[in-house]
Design an enzyme around this catalytic site. Structure first.
Site, PDB file in Angstrom:
ATOM      1  N   HIS A 182      12.917 -21.377  44.310  1.00 15.84           N
ATOM      2  CA  HIS A 182      12.453 -21.960  43.054  1.00 15.84           C
ATOM      3  C   HIS A 182      12.644 -20.972  41.902  1.00 15.84           C
ATOM      4  O   HIS A 182      12.957 -19.802  42.102  1.00 15.84           O
ATOM      5  CB  HIS A 182      10.982 -22.386  43.147  1.00 15.84           C
ATOM      6  N   ALA A 183      12.445 -21.512  40.719  1.00 14.80           N
ATOM      7  CA  ALA A 183      12.397 -20.721  39.488  1.00 14.80           C
ATOM      8  C   ALA A 183      11.142 -21.171  38.739  1.00 14.80           C
ATOM      9  O   ALA A 183      10.530 -22.190  39.085  1.00 14.80           O
ATOM     10  CB  ALA A 183      13.638 -20.961  38.636  1.00 14.80           C
TER      11      ALA A 183
END
Length: 150
Positions: free
Chosen positions: A60-61
């Protein structure tokens, strides 16, 4: 971690800690907000018992969140992707962490049996801040780069 390491991905940086070696009584590492850590710390979490060496975490970011990630025991590989550049970093030195700024996709893999990961975060948990699809992340980076005229 290699002391000559330079990070090529955007929204990242090396975070060397204050370090005091007190043989035979152990080592002391210090991380202070606004000094070694470039943001106020609102959340601290750690990951341990990474017995599955084939595990891959992260994926994820964050839209706005900043984090500082440290391997305080053992080692693991941090995979970074800013939407244009990708880089792998072996974390195995508790005296130096990595800044994970906003809009930086990251995964973690190749955990040693004794790996312990410490993360300092700039804000409380907020699910809406996560980008969990790599395709959505790349589209957001491309849109931001286009809006900035890059």
């Amino acid at each position: 971690m290699n002391s000559k390491l330079s990070l090529r991905v955007r929204n990242s940086g090396l975070l060397p800690l204050k370090f005091f070696k007190d043989v035979p009584d152990g080592n002391l590492f210090i991380a202070e907000a606004g000094r070694q850590v470039p943001f106020d710390i609102k959340r601290v979490y750690f990951i341990n018992n990474l017995a599955n060496q084939k595990a891959v975490r992260g994926h994820h970011a964050h839209r706005k969140l900043e984090q500082a990630i440290f391997c305080i025991s053992g080692s693991f590989t941090l995979h970074l992707d800013d939407g244009r550049t990708k880089q792998r970093v072996l974390l195995n030195d508790p005296s130096c962490g990595i800044r994970l700024g906003p809009m930086l996709w990251h995964t973690m893999s190749s955990f040693s049996y004794d790996c312990v990961i410490l993360v300092l975060a700039s804000d409380y948990f907020e699910e809406a801040d996560y980008i969990r699809s790599h395709a959505e992340f790349v589209a957001a980076v491309t849109a931001a780069d286009g809006a900035a005229g890059r």
